[in-house]
Enzyme design. Structure first.
Site, mmCIF file in Angstrom:
data_model
loop_
_atom_site.group_PDB
_atom_site.id
_atom_site.type_symbol
_atom_site.label_atom_id
_atom_site.label_comp_id
_atom_site.label_asym_id
_atom_site.label_seq_id
_atom_site.Cartn_x
_atom_site.Cartn_y
_atom_site.Cartn_z
ATOM 1 N N GLN A 88 89.281 -22.035 -60.218
ATOM 2 C CA GLN A 88 89.955 -20.736 -60.326
ATOM 3 C C GLN A 88 91.412 -20.862 -59.880
ATOM 4 O O GLN A 88 91.697 -21.370 -58.795
ATOM 5 C CB GLN A 88 89.206 -19.709 -59.452
ATOM 6 C CG GLN A 88 89.740 -18.294 -59.565
ATOM 7 C CD GLN A 88 89.579 -17.718 -60.979
ATOM 8 O OE1 GLN A 88 88.515 -17.826 -61.587
ATOM 9 N NE2 GLN A 88 90.632 -17.098 -61.492
ATOM 10 N N ASP B 260 88.104 -24.306 -69.670
ATOM 11 C CA ASP B 260 89.293 -23.450 -69.763
ATOM 12 C C ASP B 260 90.207 -23.862 -70.913
ATOM 13 O O ASP B 260 91.069 -23.091 -71.329
ATOM 14 C CB ASP B 260 90.110 -23.554 -68.458
ATOM 15 C CG ASP B 260 89.860 -22.395 -67.511
ATOM 16 O OD1 ASP B 260 89.426 -21.332 -67.987
ATOM 17 O OD2 ASP B 260 90.103 -22.556 -66.312
ATOM 18 N N LYS C 9 82.586 -14.096 -63.661
ATOM 19 C CA LYS C 9 82.110 -15.269 -64.405
ATOM 20 C C LYS C 9 80.646 -15.545 -64.082
ATOM 21 O O LYS C 9 79.861 -15.918 -64.962
ATOM 22 C CB LYS C 9 82.998 -16.482 -64.079
ATOM 23 C CG LYS C 9 84.374 -16.358 -64.723
ATOM 24 C CD LYS C 9 85.455 -17.255 -64.134
ATOM 25 C CE LYS C 9 86.807 -16.863 -64.772
ATOM 26 N NZ LYS C 9 87.954 -17.556 -64.239
#
Ligand code: NAP
Length: 286
Positions: free
Chosen positions: A95, A118, A51
């Site tokens: 995460q 997300d 990322k």
């Protein structure tokens, strides 16, 4: 035809980089993504590194905040609330998975909906199911982009999704439905799974079991999207949920693992971060 998520994502990231390069002049800064990594699980470290690399390519500011695996839930939620209040932060991602003593649900609902890159926040999920504007979850969004880029017609087709998780199976099924496919969701209790999958013009597999889908389960000419990320028990190498070698000759299009859905997920994360930034910089009039 093999749909290379690597190539498609490289192209899309180059387009985003061109777009982002105009932001300092227009808005005074570039989008800022903050990624929180709890603990040091090797797979999570590698995802977070991916990322950060993609952010660099696109020209987005990326801050990775690392915390030890024994951080308390309250401390983690406090950090998220600070980032919610920080005007220089446009996207927040924690995460997953998290250590067992931390509730993923509480973490997800604490991230501001407007910074939820997300697309996991309950308000974003509700908006998706009500066809309201929302941040789409990255993996399902990437899958639809791959199908379209490969020229697969979705409207009127029979789609089968194996898996019904909140982050992959269910939202993929919803996006396929929104594209006017007729969708079946299969799962671990589905009876006679091969007879269901053999009906599919589009087969999306998100189970997490190495080479679970065999050639006899796939219709000739189907488009096959393999979301699974597994370690091959024999070689230790990365592999998908689909027996790629056996199914590739039968499928009209198929995604490889690695190099398929994974890169597109990160690409859509970049897109979502830009969207959150632009929503803030250019609020829509109600
Ligand atoms: P998950 O939450 O564990 O869900 C797995 C789903 O598979 C469940 O719905 C389960 O059914 C179903 N399933 C399990 N065994 C089955 C069987 N024998 N027959 C039919 N269905 C079965 O996993 P997930 O988070 O959706 O992830 C799935 C895979 O995608 C994993 O390998 C994960 O690493 C990968 N993934 C990849 C990306 C990417 O960017 N490439 C992103 C996210 C996830 P039940 O609901 O009945 O239990």
């Amino acid at each position: 035809m093999i749909i290379s998520g690597k190539e498609l994502s490289a192209r899309l990231k180059a387009e985003m980089a061109a777009q982002v390069s105009s932001f300092p002049e227009k808005y005074g800064r570039v989008p800022h993504l903050v990624v929180i990594l709890v603990g040091d699980d090797p797979a999570s470290v590698s995802y977070v590194t991916g990322k950060a690399k993609a952010s660099q390519v696109v020209g987005i500011e990326n801050t990775t905040i690392r915390r030890p695996s024994d951080i308390s839930e309250e401390e983690l939620l406090g950090l998220i609330r600070e980032l919610n209040a920080d005007d220089t932060v446009d996207g927040i991602l924690v995460q997953l998975p998290l250590p067992e003593h931390i509730s993923e649900a509480r973490v997800i609902e604490t991230i501001s909906k407007d910074k939820d890159v997300d697309g996991f926040h309950p308000l974003n999920v509700a908006a998706l199911w009500q066809k309201q504007p929302c941040t789409l979850p990255c993996t399902p969004k990437g899958i639809i982009k791959m199908l379209k880029a490969a020229g697969v017609k979705i409207k009127g087709k029979r789609a089968v999704v194996i898996g019904r998780s909140n982050i992959v199976g269910l939202p993929v099924a919803k996006l396929l439905l929104d594209e006017n496919a007729t969708v079946t969701i299969a799962h671990s209790r589905t009876a006679d799974l091969p007879s269901v999958t053999r009906e599919a013009d589009i087969l999306v597999v998100a189970i997490g079991r190495p080479r679970f889908v065999t050639a006899d389960m796939v219709k000739d000419g189907a488009a096959v999207i393999d979301v699974g990320v597994n370690r091959d028990p024999e070689t230790g190498k990365l592999c998908g949920d689909v027996d790629f070698a056996a199914i590739e000759p039968k499928a009209s299009v198929i995604t490889p693992v690695p190099g398929g859905v994974g890169p597109m997920t990160i690409c859509c994360l970049m897109e979502n971060t830009i969207e959150c930034f632009l929503n803030k910089m250019t609020p829509k009039k109600v």
